[in-house]
Design a protein around this motif. Structure first.
Motif, mmCIF file in Angstrom:
data_model
loop_
_atom_site.group_PDB
_atom_site.id
_atom_site.type_symbol
_atom_site.label_atom_id
_atom_site.label_comp_id
_atom_site.label_asym_id
_atom_site.label_seq_id
_atom_site.Cartn_x
_atom_site.Cartn_y
_atom_site.Cartn_z
ATOM 1 N N SER A 72 17.871 -113.376 23.992
ATOM 2 C CA SER A 72 18.316 -112.831 22.558
ATOM 3 C C SER A 72 19.396 -113.560 22.147
ATOM 4 O O SER A 72 19.547 -113.909 20.897
ATOM 5 C CB SER A 72 18.384 -111.370 22.653
ATOM 6 O OG SER A 72 17.361 -110.555 22.886
ATOM 7 N N GLU A 73 20.511 -113.458 23.175
ATOM 8 C CA GLU A 73 21.732 -114.342 22.912
ATOM 9 C C GLU A 73 21.605 -115.660 22.253
ATOM 10 O O GLU A 73 22.101 -116.069 21.215
ATOM 11 C CB GLU A 73 22.821 -114.090 23.808
ATOM 12 C CG GLU A 73 24.258 -114.415 23.470
ATOM 13 C CD GLU A 73 24.703 -113.884 22.635
ATOM 14 O OE1 GLU A 73 25.330 -114.369 21.729
ATOM 15 O OE2 GLU A 73 24.656 -112.640 22.177
ATOM 16 N N ALA A 74 20.761 -116.556 23.178
ATOM 17 C CA ALA A 74 20.647 -117.675 23.171
ATOM 18 C C ALA A 74 19.711 -118.017 21.625
ATOM 19 O O ALA A 74 20.131 -118.685 20.762
ATOM 20 C CB ALA A 74 19.714 -118.377 24.027
ATOM 21 N N THR A 75 18.703 -117.117 21.306
ATOM 22 C CA THR A 75 18.259 -117.029 19.927
ATOM 23 C C THR A 75 19.114 -116.731 18.867
ATOM 24 O O THR A 75 19.133 -117.505 18.062
ATOM 25 C CB THR A 75 17.031 -116.163 19.971
ATOM 26 O OG1 THR A 75 16.267 -116.550 20.902
ATOM 27 C CG2 THR A 75 16.143 -116.279 18.436
ATOM 28 N N LEU A 76 19.832 -115.875 19.085
ATOM 29 C CA LEU A 76 20.841 -115.494 17.848
ATOM 30 C C LEU A 76 21.885 -116.686 17.927
ATOM 31 O O LEU A 76 22.202 -116.977 16.573
ATOM 32 C CB LEU A 76 21.493 -114.296 18.031
ATOM 33 C CG LEU A 76 20.563 -113.013 18.104
ATOM 34 C CD1 LEU A 76 21.098 -111.573 18.359
ATOM 35 C CD2 LEU A 76 19.933 -113.057 16.807
ATOM 36 N N GLN A 77 22.337 -117.269 18.699
ATOM 37 C CA GLN A 77 23.391 -118.246 18.471
ATOM 38 C C GLN A 77 22.655 -119.486 18.026
ATOM 39 O O GLN A 77 23.308 -120.208 17.036
ATOM 40 C CB GLN A 77 23.758 -118.705 20.068
ATOM 41 C CG GLN A 77 24.767 -117.880 20.615
ATOM 42 C CD GLN A 77 25.182 -118.162 21.979
ATOM 43 O OE1 GLN A 77 25.110 -119.148 22.469
ATOM 44 N NE2 GLN A 77 26.280 -117.431 22.343
ATOM 45 N N ALA A 78 21.318 -119.845 18.317
ATOM 46 C CA ALA A 78 20.741 -120.936 17.720
ATOM 47 C C ALA A 78 20.579 -120.654 16.057
ATOM 48 O O ALA A 78 20.804 -121.417 15.392
ATOM 49 C CB ALA A 78 19.227 -121.051 18.246
ATOM 50 N N VAL A 79 19.956 -119.552 15.586
ATOM 51 C CA VAL A 79 20.021 -118.891 14.505
ATOM 52 C C VAL A 79 21.223 -119.189 13.523
ATOM 53 O O VAL A 79 21.084 -119.428 12.479
ATOM 54 C CB VAL A 79 19.403 -117.382 14.314
ATOM 55 C CG1 VAL A 79 19.628 -116.783 12.932
ATOM 56 C CG2 VAL A 79 17.846 -117.566 14.825
ATOM 57 N N GLY A 80 22.258 -118.816 14.236
ATOM 58 C CA GLY A 80 23.591 -118.936 13.432
ATOM 59 C C GLY A 80 23.876 -120.243 13.251
ATOM 60 O O GLY A 80 24.976 -120.676 12.444
ATOM 61 N N ARG A 81 23.420 -121.341 14.246
ATOM 62 C CA ARG A 81 23.732 -122.599 13.685
ATOM 63 C C ARG A 81 22.635 -123.273 12.789
ATOM 64 O O ARG A 81 22.774 -124.782 12.336
ATOM 65 C CB ARG A 81 23.750 -123.510 15.022
ATOM 66 C CG ARG A 81 24.821 -123.180 16.102
ATOM 67 C CD ARG A 81 24.923 -124.308 16.992
ATOM 68 N NE ARG A 81 23.705 -124.105 17.993
ATOM 69 C CZ ARG A 81 23.276 -123.309 19.019
ATOM 70 N NH1 ARG A 81 24.447 -122.664 19.469
ATOM 71 N NH2 ARG A 81 22.357 -123.162 19.823
ATOM 72 N N MET A 82 21.751 -122.729 12.420
ATOM 73 C CA MET A 82 20.716 -123.361 11.387
ATOM 74 C C MET A 82 21.136 -123.274 10.031
ATOM 75 O O MET A 82 22.114 -122.349 9.757
ATOM 76 C CB MET A 82 19.367 -122.474 11.676
ATOM 77 C CG MET A 82 18.577 -122.654 13.017
ATOM 78 S SD MET A 82 17.189 -121.672 12.710
ATOM 79 C CE MET A 82 16.613 -121.425 14.493
ATOM 80 N N ASN A 83 20.762 -124.288 9.162
ATOM 81 C CA ASN A 83 20.595 -124.361 7.698
ATOM 82 C C ASN A 83 19.663 -123.431 7.125
ATOM 83 O O ASN A 83 18.561 -123.232 7.921
ATOM 84 C CB ASN A 83 20.901 -125.788 7.276
ATOM 85 C CG ASN A 83 19.634 -126.537 7.415
ATOM 86 O OD1 ASN A 83 18.589 -126.078 7.407
ATOM 87 N ND2 ASN A 83 19.715 -127.678 7.722
ATOM 88 N N TRP A 84 19.532 -123.041 5.940
ATOM 89 C CA TRP A 84 18.712 -122.145 5.285
ATOM 90 C C TRP A 84 17.433 -122.786 5.463
ATOM 91 O O TRP A 84 16.245 -122.045 5.676
ATOM 92 C CB TRP A 84 18.884 -121.760 3.838
ATOM 93 C CG TRP A 84 17.800 -121.382 3.144
ATOM 94 C CD1 TRP A 84 16.968 -121.867 2.070
ATOM 95 C CD2 TRP A 84 17.243 -120.321 3.503
ATOM 96 N NE1 TRP A 84 15.783 -121.085 2.194
ATOM 97 C CE2 TRP A 84 16.096 -120.062 2.646
ATOM 98 C CE3 TRP A 84 17.214 -119.047 4.623
ATOM 99 C CZ2 TRP A 84 15.016 -118.829 2.865
ATOM 100 C CZ3 TRP A 84 16.330 -118.249 4.646
ATOM 101 C CH2 TRP A 84 15.348 -117.923 3.750
ATOM 102 N N ALA A 85 17.155 -124.115 5.309
ATOM 103 C CA ALA A 85 15.824 -124.695 5.440
ATOM 104 C C ALA A 85 15.074 -124.470 6.769
ATOM 105 O O ALA A 85 13.860 -124.004 7.003
ATOM 106 C CB ALA A 85 15.604 -126.026 5.090
ATOM 107 N N GLU A 86 15.951 -124.651 7.882
ATOM 108 C CA GLU A 86 15.697 -124.545 9.200
ATOM 109 C C GLU A 86 15.207 -122.961 9.417
ATOM 110 O O GLU A 86 14.289 -122.670 10.079
ATOM 111 C CB GLU A 86 16.478 -125.044 9.983
ATOM 112 C CG GLU A 86 16.769 -126.572 10.336
ATOM 113 C CD GLU A 86 18.103 -126.930 10.917
ATOM 114 O OE1 GLU A 86 17.837 -128.134 11.430
ATOM 115 O OE2 GLU A 86 18.884 -126.214 11.158
#
Length: 196
Positions: A72-86
């Motif tokens: 969960s933490e890895a997913t949320l960190q990845a989501v926090g680095r994404m731009n809107w399109a991603e």
């Protein structure tokens, strides 16, 4: 019409709790039936525990399929680095895995995605997912858009905090809030962009 369980019903609370709590309730039900009922009625009384055994089994399956805290933490960190399109594409794939038909809505609309499943439409607002704090304006706009479209529901996605007024509005208008735990569950197993 699809049945929807009340969020604060006993069974809904047990579904969100560790599975063994439902199992303990079921076993207690059986023990009380065995201790208090005449021998001829013990089996009939113990049958009242069946819903709790079913809830325990459903909760166990859900909890086994849920992501670990590290995932969960890895997913949320990845989501926090994404731009809107991603993020928009990733979110759409998460909803598609749940069986929704997903339509992207134009920029500037109160909602970003339109979900359709089993004849029901749900609007999703997610563009401000990284904002640290959210007020009631965006939720009110989402709800108004859902009413205009006669949508059956609406979902507001955020990693940030919601003001007390925003939480109150969401509760009053039945706006589903998808915050970090729910988002991690939705995206569990969804391929994330390589650099995210």
């Amino acid at each position: 019409m699809k049945f929807k369980m009340a969020p604060n019903s006993l069974f809904a609370i047990l579904l969100r709790s560790p599975w063994w709590i439902s199992l303990a309730v079921a076993l207690a039900f059986v023990a009380v039936a065995h201790a208090l009922l005449p021998a001829d009625y013990r089996l009939l009384g113990a049958m009242g525990s069946l819903p709790f055994f079913v809830i325990a089994a459903v909760a166990l399956v859900r909890q086994l399929r849920a992501p670990s805290a590290r995932q969960s933490e890895a997913t949320l960190q990845a989501v926090g680095r994404m731009n809107w399109a991603e993020f928009g594409d990733t979110l759409a794939r998460g909803f598609e895995r749940q069986g929704h038909a997903v339509e992207r809505l134009p920029a500037g609309a109160a909602a970003d995605l339109r979900l359709r499943r089993d004849g029901r439409t749900t609007l999703v607002a997610a563009r401000r997912w990284k904002a640290a704090r959210h007020g009631e304006e965006a939720l009110a706009a989402l709800h108004a858009s859902a009413r205009r479209e006669d949508a059956g529901g609406c979902v507001y996605v955020t990693l940030g905090e919601l003001s007390a007024n925003a939480r109150s509005l969401a509760a009053r208008q039945s706006i589903e809030l998808m915050q970090a735990p729910e988002l991690a569950r939705l995206l569990h197993g969804v391929a994330l962009p390589p650099h995210a």
